[in-house]
Design an enzyme around this catalytic site. Structure first.
Site, PDB file in Angstrom:
ATOM      1  N   PHE A  14       1.478 -11.878   0.048  1.00  0.00           N
ATOM      2  CA  PHE A  14       0.773 -10.671  -0.397  1.00  0.00           C
ATOM      3  C   PHE A  14      -0.671 -10.980  -0.807  1.00  0.00           C
ATOM      4  O   PHE A  14      -1.484 -10.071  -0.869  1.00  0.00           O
ATOM      5  CB  PHE A  14       1.442 -10.081  -1.652  1.00  0.00           C
ATOM      6  CG  PHE A  14       2.810  -9.520  -1.449  1.00  0.00           C
ATOM      7  CD1 PHE A  14       2.980  -8.268  -0.885  1.00  0.00           C
ATOM      8  CD2 PHE A  14       3.942 -10.221  -1.854  1.00  0.00           C
ATOM      9  CE1 PHE A  14       4.238  -7.722  -0.714  1.00  0.00           C
ATOM     10  CE2 PHE A  14       5.206  -9.691  -1.690  1.00  0.00           C
ATOM     11  CZ  PHE A  14       5.357  -8.441  -1.118  1.00  0.00           C
TER      12      PHE A  14
ATOM     13  N   SER B 156      -1.512  -3.736   7.127  1.00  0.00           N
ATOM     14  CA  SER B 156      -1.862  -2.399   6.659  1.00  0.00           C
ATOM     15  C   SER B 156      -1.963  -1.437   7.829  1.00  0.00           C
ATOM     16  O   SER B 156      -2.363  -1.830   8.934  1.00  0.00           O
ATOM     17  CB  SER B 156      -3.214  -2.489   5.956  1.00  0.00           C
ATOM     18  OG  SER B 156      -3.747  -1.215   5.743  1.00  0.00           O
TER      19      SER B 156
ATOM     20  N   TYR C 261     -12.422  -5.503   5.143  1.00  0.00           N
ATOM     21  CA  TYR C 261     -11.029  -5.633   4.680  1.00  0.00           C
ATOM     22  C   TYR C 261     -10.063  -5.413   5.842  1.00  0.00           C
ATOM     23  O   TYR C 261      -9.178  -6.239   6.104  1.00  0.00           O
ATOM     24  CB  TYR C 261     -10.717  -4.637   3.550  1.00  0.00           C
ATOM     25  CG  TYR C 261      -9.226  -4.492   3.335  1.00  0.00           C
ATOM     26  CD1 TYR C 261      -8.494  -5.512   2.737  1.00  0.00           C
ATOM     27  CD2 TYR C 261      -8.533  -3.365   3.798  1.00  0.00           C
ATOM     28  CE1 TYR C 261      -7.118  -5.419   2.588  1.00  0.00           C
ATOM     29  CE2 TYR C 261      -7.159  -3.262   3.647  1.00  0.00           C
ATOM     30  CZ  TYR C 261      -6.455  -4.284   3.037  1.00  0.00           C
ATOM     31  OH  TYR C 261      -5.102  -4.197   2.910  1.00  0.00           O
TER      32      TYR C 261
ATOM     33  N   LYS D 159      -7.207  -7.982   8.063  1.00  0.00           N
ATOM     34  CA  LYS D 159      -5.780  -7.749   8.376  1.00  0.00           C
ATOM     35  C   LYS D 159      -5.550  -7.864   9.887  1.00  0.00           C
ATOM     36  O   LYS D 159      -4.593  -8.527  10.334  1.00  0.00           O
ATOM     37  CB  LYS D 159      -5.341  -6.372   7.864  1.00  0.00           C
ATOM     38  CG  LYS D 159      -5.286  -6.261   6.349  1.00  0.00           C
ATOM     39  CD  LYS D 159      -4.255  -7.212   5.759  1.00  0.00           C
ATOM     40  CE  LYS D 159      -4.289  -7.250   4.255  1.00  0.00           C
ATOM     41  NZ  LYS D 159      -3.472  -8.301   3.658  1.00  0.00           N
TER      42      LYS D 159
ATOM     43  N   LEU E 169      -6.163   7.125  -4.180  1.00  0.00           N
ATOM     44  CA  LEU E 169      -6.006   8.485  -4.720  1.00  0.00           C
ATOM     45  C   LEU E 169      -5.077   8.553  -5.944  1.00  0.00           C
ATOM     46  O   LEU E 169      -5.437   9.141  -6.968  1.00  0.00           O
ATOM     47  CB  LEU E 169      -5.486   9.402  -3.594  1.00  0.00           C
ATOM     48  CG  LEU E 169      -5.200  10.841  -3.991  1.00  0.00           C
ATOM     49  CD1 LEU E 169      -6.448  11.535  -4.530  1.00  0.00           C
ATOM     50  CD2 LEU E 169      -4.653  11.616  -2.788  1.00  0.00           C
TER      51      LEU E 169
HETATM   52  P1  NAD Z   1      -2.852  -6.374  -5.611  1.00  0.00           P
HETATM   53  O1  NAD Z   1      -4.316  -6.622  -5.716  1.00  0.00           O
HETATM   54  O2  NAD Z   1      -2.187  -5.651  -6.705  1.00  0.00           O
HETATM   55  O3  NAD Z   1      -2.070  -7.756  -5.376  1.00  0.00           O
HETATM   56  C1  NAD Z   1      -2.650  -8.833  -4.693  1.00  0.00           C
HETATM   57  C2  NAD Z   1      -2.457 -10.059  -5.565  1.00  0.00           C
HETATM   58  O4  NAD Z   1      -2.998 -11.183  -4.897  1.00  0.00           O
HETATM   59  C3  NAD Z   1      -3.172  -9.958  -6.913  1.00  0.00           C
HETATM   60  O5  NAD Z   1      -2.250 -10.261  -7.944  1.00  0.00           O
HETATM   61  C4  NAD Z   1      -4.301 -10.987  -6.841  1.00  0.00           C
HETATM   62  O6  NAD Z   1      -4.553 -11.557  -8.109  1.00  0.00           O
HETATM   63  C5  NAD Z   1      -3.712 -11.971  -5.844  1.00  0.00           C
HETATM   64  N1  NAD Z   1      -4.693 -12.749  -5.066  1.00  0.00           N
HETATM   65  C6  NAD Z   1      -5.725 -12.297  -4.314  1.00  0.00           C
HETATM   66  N2  NAD Z   1      -6.341 -13.333  -3.705  1.00  0.00           N
HETATM   67  C7  NAD Z   1      -5.660 -14.471  -4.071  1.00  0.00           C
HETATM   68  C8  NAD Z   1      -5.793 -15.846  -3.755  1.00  0.00           C
HETATM   69  N3  NAD Z   1      -6.760 -16.298  -2.958  1.00  0.00           N
HETATM   70  N4  NAD Z   1      -4.918 -16.702  -4.314  1.00  0.00           N
HETATM   71  C9  NAD Z   1      -3.939 -16.284  -5.134  1.00  0.00           C
HETATM   72  N5  NAD Z   1      -3.759 -14.998  -5.463  1.00  0.00           N
HETATM   73  C10 NAD Z   1      -4.616 -14.090  -4.928  1.00  0.00           C
HETATM   74  O7  NAD Z   1      -2.624  -5.637  -4.209  1.00  0.00           O
HETATM   75  P2  NAD Z   1      -1.303  -4.975  -3.621  1.00  0.00           P
HETATM   76  O8  NAD Z   1      -1.545  -3.521  -3.540  1.00  0.00           O
HETATM   77  O9  NAD Z   1      -0.101  -5.485  -4.304  1.00  0.00           O
HETATM   78  O10 NAD Z   1      -1.383  -5.539  -2.136  1.00  0.00           O
HETATM   79  C11 NAD Z   1      -0.660  -6.680  -1.731  1.00  0.00           C
HETATM   80  C12 NAD Z   1      -0.978  -6.957  -0.279  1.00  0.00           C
HETATM   81  O11 NAD Z   1      -0.663  -5.799   0.501  1.00  0.00           O
HETATM   82  C13 NAD Z   1      -2.458  -7.246  -0.019  1.00  0.00           C
HETATM   83  O12 NAD Z   1      -2.545  -8.243   0.980  1.00  0.00           O
HETATM   84  C14 NAD Z   1      -2.987  -5.918   0.511  1.00  0.00           C
HETATM   85  O13 NAD Z   1      -4.090  -6.087   1.352  1.00  0.00           O
HETATM   86  C15 NAD Z   1      -1.777  -5.390   1.270  1.00  0.00           C
HETATM   87  N6  NAD Z   1      -1.757  -3.932   1.394  1.00  0.00           N
HETATM   88  C16 NAD Z   1      -1.860  -3.154   0.273  1.00  0.00           C
HETATM   89  C17 NAD Z   1      -1.858  -1.768   0.402  1.00  0.00           C
HETATM   90  C18 NAD Z   1      -2.032  -0.861  -0.791  1.00  0.00           C
HETATM   91  O14 NAD Z   1      -2.452   0.283  -0.629  1.00  0.00           O
HETATM   92  N7  NAD Z   1      -1.705  -1.304  -2.005  1.00  0.00           N
HETATM   93  C19 NAD Z   1      -1.713  -1.189   1.664  1.00  0.00           C
HETATM   94  C20 NAD Z   1      -1.602  -2.017   2.784  1.00  0.00           C
HETATM   95  C21 NAD Z   1      -1.611  -3.398   2.632  1.00  0.00           C
HETATM   96  C1  WQD Z   2      -5.927   8.834   0.433  1.00  0.00           C
HETATM   97  C2  WQD Z   2      -6.507  10.210   0.680  1.00  0.00           C
HETATM   98  C3  WQD Z   2      -8.910  10.245   0.736  1.00  0.00           C
HETATM   99  C4  WQD Z   2      -9.475   9.211  -3.500  1.00  0.00           C
HETATM  100  C5  WQD Z   2      -6.412   2.972   1.908  1.00  0.00           C
HETATM  101  C6  WQD Z   2      -6.625   1.909   2.936  1.00  0.00           C
HETATM  102  C7  WQD Z   2      -5.311   1.496   3.545  1.00  0.00           C
HETATM  103  C8  WQD Z   2      -4.320   1.089   2.459  1.00  0.00           C
HETATM  104  C9  WQD Z   2      -4.168   2.191   1.472  1.00  0.00           C
HETATM  105  C10 WQD Z   2      -4.769  -1.242   2.024  1.00  0.00           C
HETATM  106  C11 WQD Z   2      -7.680  10.207   1.652  1.00  0.00           C
HETATM  107  C12 WQD Z   2      -8.393  11.056  -0.434  1.00  0.00           C
HETATM  108  C13 WQD Z   2      -8.943   9.492  -2.268  1.00  0.00           C
HETATM  109  C14 WQD Z   2     -10.154  10.253  -4.215  1.00  0.00           C
HETATM  110  C15 WQD Z   2      -9.666  11.774  -2.411  1.00  0.00           C
HETATM  111  N1  WQD Z   2      -4.771  -0.038   1.708  1.00  0.00           N
HETATM  112  N2  WQD Z   2      -9.031  10.763  -1.729  1.00  0.00           N
HETATM  113  N3  WQD Z   2     -10.205  11.501  -3.641  1.00  0.00           N
HETATM  114  O1  WQD Z   2      -7.941   5.589   2.402  1.00  0.00           O
HETATM  115  O2  WQD Z   2      -5.675   6.463   3.095  1.00  0.00           O
HETATM  116  O3  WQD Z   2      -5.926   4.109   2.570  1.00  0.00           O
HETATM  117  O4  WQD Z   2      -5.461   2.524   0.932  1.00  0.00           O
HETATM  118  O5  WQD Z   2      -4.475  -1.747   3.073  1.00  0.00           O
HETATM  119  O6  WQD Z   2      -5.556   0.439   4.386  1.00  0.00           O
HETATM  120  O7  WQD Z   2      -7.478   2.420   3.949  1.00  0.00           O
HETATM  121  O8  WQD Z   2      -6.029   5.709   0.733  1.00  0.00           O
HETATM  122  O9  WQD Z   2      -5.670   6.494  -1.534  1.00  0.00           O
HETATM  123  O10 WQD Z   2      -8.012   5.867  -0.834  1.00  0.00           O
HETATM  124  O11 WQD Z   2      -6.981   7.930   0.076  1.00  0.00           O
HETATM  125  O12 WQD Z   2      -9.753  12.917  -1.944  1.00  0.00           O
HETATM  126  O13 WQD Z   2     -10.681  10.065  -5.309  1.00  0.00           O
HETATM  127  O14 WQD Z   2      -7.049  10.698  -0.567  1.00  0.00           O
HETATM  128  O15 WQD Z   2     -10.023  10.861   1.317  1.00  0.00           O
HETATM  129  O16 WQD Z   2      -7.597  11.404   2.405  1.00  0.00           O
HETATM  130  P1  WQD Z   2      -6.486   5.546   2.286  1.00  0.00           P
HETATM  131  P2  WQD Z   2      -6.690   6.445  -0.478  1.00  0.00           P
END
Ligand code: NAD
Ligand code: WQD
Length: 331
Positions: free
Chosen positions: A80, A124, A148, A152, A199
């Site tokens: 992660f 993602s 970002y 991925k 959001l």
């Molecule tokens: P998060 O930031 O809460 O968790 C990521 C963790 O990784 C954190 O605890 C951070 O301290 C740690 N970290 C970052 N770089 C590091 C490094 N070099 N060494 C050790 N630890 C490190 O994020 P999350 O929402 O839990 O996301 C987890 C994974 O899922 C990420 O790779 C993120 O890109 C991916 N992801 C998240 C979302 C989302 O919307 N939350 C959506 C799609 C993909």
């Molecule tokens: C959701 C909707 C905004 C904030 C991102 C990454 C995706 C994944 C999840 C990591 C959109 C709208 C948002 C606000 C708003 N992350 N919005 N007011 O952009 O779908 O996805 O996070 O991998 O890769 O792209 O998520 O929660 O930012 O937005 O109107 O203050 O809410 O325009 O339609 P998004 P989000």
């Protein structure tokens, strides 16, 4: 079995650690705490009533990472750890490429050196770019609009090449849609070290009175009410998805969407949150946010068929659990 969970104190990682421990796995967490807090380790222990081994290390630092493999017989890795803020990645591309790509490479090399054959990687839905919905795993990927997203897409390609060269590896790539919600205990949830980006955390801040109103980014999209449509998925369902992926790993590389298959607009999400939590979310419609697409939701049939994974929670559960965590924790 010992599972190395990188980023295990983060939002999705911490929920996955609980699911793993409850399923009988032993968890070793590696996290540098750049976006999470050490208290999360205690909370995982409190919820599961089990010990957790924690290393505060940077996964992009090879020698720090190798200590874990020297100290533990690791059977599988769930990766992660990564930086995930889109806007920040545009300002700081070098940090994002270094952190996210080098971490993935270090882990892949450690797999070879220490004979670990199982790897689950956090990807993602952003890698689909502006494709036709629903997004399916076999679609050609389109360029993302930010570094970002590129980290991925690149990590996926790197892992695909490694899989061809090392066929004994079993790799699962999970493409999450929009994870929201929190653990039902109210003890863990999304708790970033800096301002939130997504959001749901903003809705929570407005509900708590920390922000006067929510800015809704555009109401002129070709959607049900003009606002952006996304596939929100409960973080506990995502955690269960990792368990299913781990339990069904087979040789080669396999990609799965983790979403619900249902789209919800910004206004629909605000409405659901207001109803279930009995709070008001004042909002104002503003300009579209650059880089946003109109609609994004998953085709979930592959994960259902091959992993036997079906999400259990709906939008109401997500809004309720997210708010419970917010009011239980002074963030
Ligand atoms: P998060 O930031 O809460 O968790 C990521 C963790 O990784 C954190 O605890 C951070 O301290 C740690 N970290 C970052 N770089 C590091 C490094 N070099 N060494 C050790 N630890 C490190 O994020 P999350 O929402 O839990 O996301 C987890 C994974 O899922 C990420 O790779 C993120 O890109 C991916 N992801 C998240 C979302 C989302 O919307 N939350 C959506 C799609 C993909
Ligand atoms: C959701 C909707 C905004 C904030 C991102 C990454 C995706 C994944 C999840 C990591 C959109 C709208 C948002 C606000 C708003 N992350 N919005 N007011 O952009 O779908 O996805 O996070 O991998 O890769 O792209 O998520 O929660 O930012 O937005 O109107 O203050 O809410 O325009 O339609 P998004 P989000």
């Amino acid at each position: 079995m010992n599972i190395l969970v990188t980023g295990g104190t983060g939002y999705i990682g911490s929920h996955t650690c609980i699911a793993l421990i409850e399923a009988g796995y032993t968890v070793v967490i590696a996290d540098n705490l750049c976006n999470s807090k050490i208290e999360t380790v205690e909370k995982i222990k409190e919820i599961t009533n089990k010990e957790v081994c924690f290393y505060q290390i940077d996964v992009s630092n090879k020698s720090e990472l190798e200590c874990i493999f020297i100290n533990h017989q690791i059977d599988a890795i769930i990766h992660f750890a990564g930086l995930k803020a889109i806007e920040e990645s545009v300002r700081m591309p070098m940090q994002y490429y270094r952190n996210n790509i080098i971490s993935t490479l270090n882990l892949a090399e450690a797999c070879q050196k220490y004979n670990v054959r199982r790897l689950v990687f956090s990807s993602s839905a952003t890698v689909y770019g502006e494709n036709e919905v629903p997004f399916m795993e076999n679609m050609g990927l389109l360029p993302t609009t930010n570094p970002y997203g590129e980290t991925k897409a690149m990590s996926e390609r790197i892992l695909a090449d490694i899989s061809k060269a090392v066929p004994a590896l079993s790799i699962s790539i999970l493409r999450y849609f929009n994870p929201v919600g929190a653990h039902q205990s109210g003890l863990i949830g999304e708790s970033p070290n800096s301002l939130p980006n997504n959001l749901m955390p903003y809705i929570n801040r407005v509900a708590k009175g920390k922000m006067e109103k929510l800015y809704v980014f555009g109401n002129d999209y070709p959607t049900v009410d003009g606002t952006g449509v996304r596939d929100y998925i409960h973080v506990v369902d995502i955690a269960e998805g990792h368990l299913a992926a781990l339990n069904n790993l087979t040789e080669g590389i396999h990609v799965y969407n983790l979403g619900t298959g249902r789209g919800t607009s910004v206004l629909e999400l605000i409405n659901a949150f207001e109803q279930v939590n009995n709070v008001k979310i004042p909002y104002e419609i503003v300009e579209r946010r650059p880089g946003d697409i109109a609609t994004c939701y998953a085709d979930t049939s592959k994960a259902e068929k091959e992993l036997g994974w079906i999400p259990k929670y709906d939008i109401i559960d997500m809004c309720r659990d997210s708010w419970r965590f917010e009011i239980n924790n002074e963030l």
